[in-house]
Write an enzyme that holds these catalytic residues in place. Structure first.
Site, short mmCIF file in Angstrom:
data_model
loop_
_atom_site.label_atom_id
_atom_site.label_comp_id
_atom_site.label_asym_id
_atom_site.label_seq_id
_atom_site.Cartn_x
_atom_site.Cartn_y
_atom_site.Cartn_z
N CYS A 120 0.87 -1.18 0.00
CA CYS A 120 0.00 0.00 0.00
C CYS A 120 0.90 1.23 0.00
O CYS A 120 1.90 1.28 0.72
CB CYS A 120 -0.92 0.01 1.22
SG CYS A 120 -2.03 -1.40 1.25
N CYS A 123 1.99 3.21 3.31
CA CYS A 123 2.38 2.43 4.49
C CYS A 123 3.86 2.07 4.44
O CYS A 123 4.33 1.50 3.47
CB CYS A 123 1.53 1.15 4.56
SG CYS A 123 1.99 0.10 5.95
N CYS A 344 0.54 4.06 13.57
CA CYS A 344 0.07 3.21 12.47
C CYS A 344 0.91 3.45 11.22
O CYS A 344 1.16 4.59 10.86
CB CYS A 344 -1.36 3.57 12.07
SG CYS A 344 -2.53 3.51 13.37
#
Ligand code: SAH
Length: 374
Positions: A120, A123, A344
């Site tokens: 992704c 990320c 995250c």
């Protein structure tokens, strides 16, 4: 020449596997519950301390089995109480695990793979490339270590960890066979006894595995949606080319059909100017029709060489208001632990990249700017 057979690591066996292990040894299956309790509930690694087993059995276990954990290479606490472990596997790969304390709960963010194959675009784990799946023992060891580190010194299981989210490194549903027994252990009263609503599998949308997961486990589900149309999602979540939005939403619509009060968390990372306009909100509301969804907006956490930026808080607020008006419960994830790179999408561990993706990524990035490699 003497032949040595590897010892079975009991850490990775759920109740069923543990029962099979004991039956194969000529022992009664109820031993399995005793072992789960010793290993996971009490945190005991040494067979000689397992006093409700006969001496003979303890001796036999020492010969054929072990309780082996990864090495804790680094432990770090952030200023907001977030805690991060860097764990080294026997093959030298490292993964990261994060604990996020809040007033009424403590959430452990667990990794399922060394690196991630999905790539992704926003990320940093994806940019590290991929090495391999974690074993069940390696997955559950993250919870074992967190519970031991966080509990007070008298060894009492004090439930500092109330929630587990499979939102660390990797795509859990691409490591299905090892993730399921780990989930079983998290829910098992002899082990960690977590509630099914407090254990969450997060997926970028591996549709066949989502259907299988529903058959085999009752845990909560989060879907990394991040874009409201296929054109954009193909770009930022490449898995979408295989499992496009319409099919994904169809699965989500019926996922909890037998439990109408449960809903799916839709994760949506807020990328400035990319997916955060009122038009995107409108498209999102359209695709979510009939889906029992709660939205979780995640302010983007930057990492070296990324070209994305976090949406500003007014934009996120406006986006949230539009979704709320359309009837979707929407929360904004508070960014935690970013001073220790524990937020995250910032988990990188140390991946012996077999895909050579990291090399390509850094080469591309260096032509755009001149920062040092990470
Ligand atoms: N592969 C799984 C689990 C790992 S990602 C999945 O895709 O769901 C866990 C969550 O962290 C995902 O929702 C992902 O979108 C989010 N995330 C990844 N990178 C991020 C970043 N840089 N900033 C904020 N959130 C990010």
């Amino acid at each position: 020449m003497t032949e040595t057979t590897a010892k079975t690591n009991l850490l990775g066996l759920d109740l069923k596997a543990m029962e099979a292990f004991f039956v194969a040894m000529g022992e009664k299956p109820y031993r399995a519950q005793q072992l789960l309790k010793w290993i996971h509930f009490n945190g005991v690694k040494d067979f000689s301390l397992m006093t409700n087993l006969s001496k003979d059995l303890r001796q036999k276990l020492t010969e054929v089995a072990e309780i082996a954990l990864p090495e804790i290479l680094l432990e770090k606490a952030a200023s907001d109480g977030t805690y991060k472990w860097l764990l080294k596997m026997t093959d030298g790969n490292c993964i990261e695990t994060v604990f996020i304390p809040e007033k009424t709960r403590g959430t452990l963010c667990i990794s399922s793979q060394v690196g991630c194959i999905l790539n992704c675009d926003f990320c940093s784990t994806g940019k590290q490339g991929f090495n391999r799946n974690l074993s069940t023992a390696e997955i559950i060891s993250q919870l074992w270590i967190a519970v031991r580190t966080l509990s007070n010194n008298n060894g009492i299981h004090d439930h500092a960890v109330t929630n587990v989210v499979m939102m660390g490194m990797g795509e859990p549903l691409l490591n299905f066979d090892n993730v399921i027994p780990a989930l079983n252990l998290m829910l098992d009263d002899n082990a960690y006894g977590l509630s099914k609503r407090r254990v969450t599998v997060s997926t970028a949308g591996v549709i066949p595995a989502m259907k299988q997961l529903r058959e085999l486990s009752d845990v909560a589900l989060a879907v990394s949606l991040h874009a409201p149309n296929d054109e954009l999602r193909n770009e930022i979540v490449p898995l979408n080319k295989k499992y496009p939005i319409k099919e994904l939403m169809d699965v989500c619509r019926t996922y909890f059909k037998d439990e109408p009060r449960r809903s799916i968390t839709m994760e949506y990372v807020m990328l400035a100017g990319v997916n955060d306009t009122p038009l995107h909100a409108k498209q999102l509301i359209n695709i979510l029709q009939g889906v029992p969804a709660k939205m979780n907006l995640i302010p983007f956490n930057p990492f070296p060489h990324t070209t994305y930026q976090r949406s500003d808080s007014d934009t996120i607020q406006r986006f949230r208001d539009l979704l709320m008006k359309a009837g979707f419960n929407t929360t904004i994830r508070r960014t935690r632990g970013d001073d220790i790179d524990a937020a995250c999408g910032q988990l990188v561990g140390s991946v012996k990249d077999r895909t050579r993706r990291k090399e390509r990524y850094l080469r591309n990035a260096q032509t755009k700017d001149t920062q040092e490699g990470c």
